[in-house]
Design a protein around this motif. Structure first.
Motif, PDB file in Angstrom:
ATOM      1  N   SER A 160       0.860  -1.194   0.000  1.00  0.00           N
ATOM      2  CA  SER A 160       0.000   0.000   0.000  1.00  0.00           C
ATOM      3  C   SER A 160       0.884   1.227   0.000  1.00  0.00           C
ATOM      4  O   SER A 160       1.843   1.312   0.770  1.00  0.00           O
ATOM      5  CB  SER A 160      -0.896   0.013   1.238  1.00  0.00           C
TER       6      SER A 160
ATOM      7  N   GLU B 228      -0.624   9.686   2.919  1.00  0.00           N
ATOM      8  CA  GLU B 228      -1.705   9.922   3.884  1.00  0.00           C
ATOM      9  C   GLU B 228      -1.975   8.700   4.774  1.00  0.00           C
ATOM     10  O   GLU B 228      -2.757   8.775   5.709  1.00  0.00           O
ATOM     11  CB  GLU B 228      -2.994  10.323   3.137  1.00  0.00           C
TER      12      GLU B 228
ATOM     13  N   ASP C 104      -4.853   2.612   6.906  1.00  0.00           N
ATOM     14  CA  ASP C 104      -4.711   1.715   5.756  1.00  0.00           C
ATOM     15  C   ASP C 104      -5.807   0.641   5.791  1.00  0.00           C
ATOM     16  O   ASP C 104      -5.901  -0.122   6.748  1.00  0.00           O
ATOM     17  CB  ASP C 104      -3.313   1.076   5.833  1.00  0.00           C
ATOM     18  N   ILE C 105      -6.609   0.617   4.769  1.00  0.00           N
ATOM     19  CA  ILE C 105      -7.668  -0.397   4.624  1.00  0.00           C
ATOM     20  C   ILE C 105      -7.224  -1.490   3.646  1.00  0.00           C
ATOM     21  O   ILE C 105      -7.375  -2.685   3.898  1.00  0.00           O
ATOM     22  CB  ILE C 105      -8.965   0.264   4.084  1.00  0.00           C
ATOM     23  N   ASN C 106      -6.655  -1.045   2.524  1.00  0.00           N
ATOM     24  CA  ASN C 106      -6.467  -1.966   1.399  1.00  0.00           C
ATOM     25  C   ASN C 106      -5.515  -3.122   1.694  1.00  0.00           C
ATOM     26  O   ASN C 106      -5.756  -4.254   1.252  1.00  0.00           O
ATOM     27  CB  ASN C 106      -5.972  -1.201   0.175  1.00  0.00           C
TER      28      ASN C 106
ATOM     29  N   ALA D 125      -2.940   1.900  -4.884  1.00  0.00           N
ATOM     30  CA  ALA D 125      -2.952   3.372  -4.999  1.00  0.00           C
ATOM     31  C   ALA D 125      -1.839   3.917  -5.893  1.00  0.00           C
ATOM     32  O   ALA D 125      -0.920   3.205  -6.280  1.00  0.00           O
ATOM     33  CB  ALA D 125      -2.912   4.044  -3.640  1.00  0.00           C
ATOM     34  N   GLY D 126      -2.005   5.177  -6.249  1.00  0.00           N
ATOM     35  CA  GLY D 126      -1.041   5.848  -7.127  1.00  0.00           C
ATOM     36  C   GLY D 126      -1.050   5.306  -8.539  1.00  0.00           C
ATOM     37  O   GLY D 126      -0.070   5.406  -9.270  1.00  0.00           O
TER      38      GLY D 126
ATOM     39  N   GLY E 282      -6.478   3.372  -5.364  1.00  0.00           N
ATOM     40  CA  GLY E 282      -6.439   3.358  -3.902  1.00  0.00           C
ATOM     41  C   GLY E 282      -7.799   3.337  -3.242  1.00  0.00           C
ATOM     42  O   GLY E 282      -7.947   2.839  -2.114  1.00  0.00           O
ATOM     43  N   ASN E 283      -8.800   3.867  -3.904  1.00  0.00           N
ATOM     44  CA  ASN E 283     -10.163   3.842  -3.363  1.00  0.00           C
ATOM     45  C   ASN E 283     -10.495   2.417  -2.921  1.00  0.00           C
ATOM     46  O   ASN E 283     -10.432   1.483  -3.712  1.00  0.00           O
ATOM     47  CB  ASN E 283     -11.074   4.352  -4.484  1.00  0.00           C
TER      48      ASN E 283
END
Ligand code: AMP
Ligand code: MG
Length: 411
Positions: free
Chosen positions: A190, A194, A209-211, A257-258, A307-308
């Motif tokens: 991840s 942020e 951090d969720i993912n 993400a990114g 990242g969503n």
């Protein structure tokens, strides 16, 4: 801001990825009783007949079928009972014409017998005499040697995902170890300045951090081994360094993400520096999850996810899970449980884009209804509340209330 110009359809994207996945995980020998969810690394042959002796499939009497011919309720056949065959033991009884022996479901048949009369079709006359009121044909209510599986036959092909019945069947044949493909190792990274780990206190501007955790859970559910790494900030060097190490040690790499095209989005530049053939797809006509990157490095899948958290979850499901199965040697992943239901609202889409919408199922009388879950599509709670996802196909501009949709269920 640059755009994602060369967007491809989800189907094209998946095919491109699959075509480039030549890497396979090495096989290993495991105990059969622990092999649930593993994939056979070669065909499995039966070392024995199953059953190894002729067995009764009913409680009743072992007979010579021709002795029962013509018997009816009004004109029964009267036959001589010569004994009982105990369970789990060979029988030393030999049946000759006009004689029968009592058997139980699973008993060994006596020599000379070729059928079993169900106890329901008999009457006891006295200790030696049994009335038979219905005829049986030769072979009726019995299993011959090898009827279930013949010795030397292929019981399971290569690439077969082992289920409970397979484990039982193999154990029944005395196959207590077998060769299966290894569980693929999937590194999940991840990224984002942020992000903080879930066990840290939030400070302004930060999110937990969720993912890492939702994707690791999906990886585990698909039979693979998730390897998680510490969060990487928005730094090209750090991300490249972590990605290079990961692709060496793992079978698959997922970067969360990114993945879009702003100056802060470093994932595509990092993946481009990992090796060949590199990026296959950047941008898919799908919602959620348009800014997805699919790549292959030396035959291993590398995926850059948006990242969503909802997009990451949906895209992982569509592209990463089939990749995990392929790496595991299973080219046709099992279908997800799915149900048809009536959608309770109009849903708009855009032709040329595939949409995935979380739904909650409920019944009204006999009818199964699917309530779409509204709310900001990037909120993890929308999928937490949902039972499954429905798809609005690429060519449709929406779905009308009352249409039947197919909901693929979350596990
Ligand atoms: P990005 O794909 O980097 O543009 O991120 C899209 C959104 O997802 C941003 O709001 C991020 O803060 C959020 N996000 C990115 N990574 C994670 C993560 N691991 N867990 C939760 N939210 C994330
Ligand atoms: Mg970001």
């Amino acid at each position: 801001m640059p755009e994602l110009f060369t967007v491809v359809t989800p189907q094209e994207a998946l095919e491109k990825l699959k075509d480039n996945l030549t890497h396979r995980v090495a096989s290993e020998t495991v105990k059969t009783n622990l092999a649930i969810g593993r994939v056979t690394a070669g065909p499995i042959y039966s070392s024995d007949n199953l059953p190894t002796f002729p067995r009764s499939t009913m409680d009743g009497y072992a007979v010579i079928a021709s002795d029962t011919y013509g018997s009816t309720e009004s004109i029964p056949a009267y036959i001589n009972l010569i004994g009982e065959i105990p369970m789990g033991q060979p029988s030393d009884l030999i049946l000759t014409r006009g004689n029968i022996a009592k058997v139980h479901t699973g008993s060994m048949l006596p020599e000379g017998s070729d059928a079993v009369v169900m106890v329901e079709n008999t009457q006891i006359v006295d200790a030696q005499t049994i009335e038979i009121v219905r005829p049986v044909a030769p072979g009726e209510n019995i299993l011959q040697v090898g009827d279930d599986i013949a010795k030397g036959q292929i019981i399971l092909p290569e690439g077969h995902l082992l289920r409970a019945q397979d484990i039982g069947g193999l154990m029944g044949l005395g196959i207590t170890e077998l060769n299966v493909y290894g569980r693929p190792k999937v590194v999940i990274i991840s990224t984002g300045d942020e992000l903080i780990p879930p066990n840290k206190d939030l400070t302004p501007g930060k999110i937990r951090d969720i993912n890492t955790y939702s994707l690791a859970a999906l990886t585990l559910q698909s039979g693979a081994i998730p390897l998680t790494t510490p969060i990487i900030g928005d730094s090209f060097e750090e991300l490249l360094d972590a990605a290079r190490k990961s692709i060496l040690e793992a079978d698959m790499l997922v970067i969360s993400a990114g993945s879009s095209v702003s100056t802060r989005d470093l994932t595509s530049a990092v993946i481009s520096n990992l090796g060949d053939p590199g990026i296959l797809v950047h941008g898919i006509s799908i919602k959620p999850g348009k800014p997805t990157i699919l790549a292959s490095i030396e035959g291993k899948p590398v995926v850059g996810l948006p990242g969503n958290p909802v997009s990451a979850l949906v895209i992982f499901d569509i592209f990463c899970i089939p990749s995990i199965y392929m790496l595991s040697g299973c080219s046709t992943p099992p279908d997800k449980p799915n149900v048809d239901a009536r959608i309770t609202h109009n849903l708009a889409s855009i032709p040329g884009r595939e949409d995935y919408i979380p739904v909650k199922l409920r019944t009204e009388g006999e009818i199964l209804l699917a309530d779409p879950i509204f709310g900001e599509s990037n909120l993890i709670t929308t999928v937490m509340k949902a039972d499954g996802l429905i798809k609005i196909p690429l060519d449709k501009s929406g779905i009308y209330q009352g249409e039947i949709v197919n909901a693929k269920m979350f596990r």
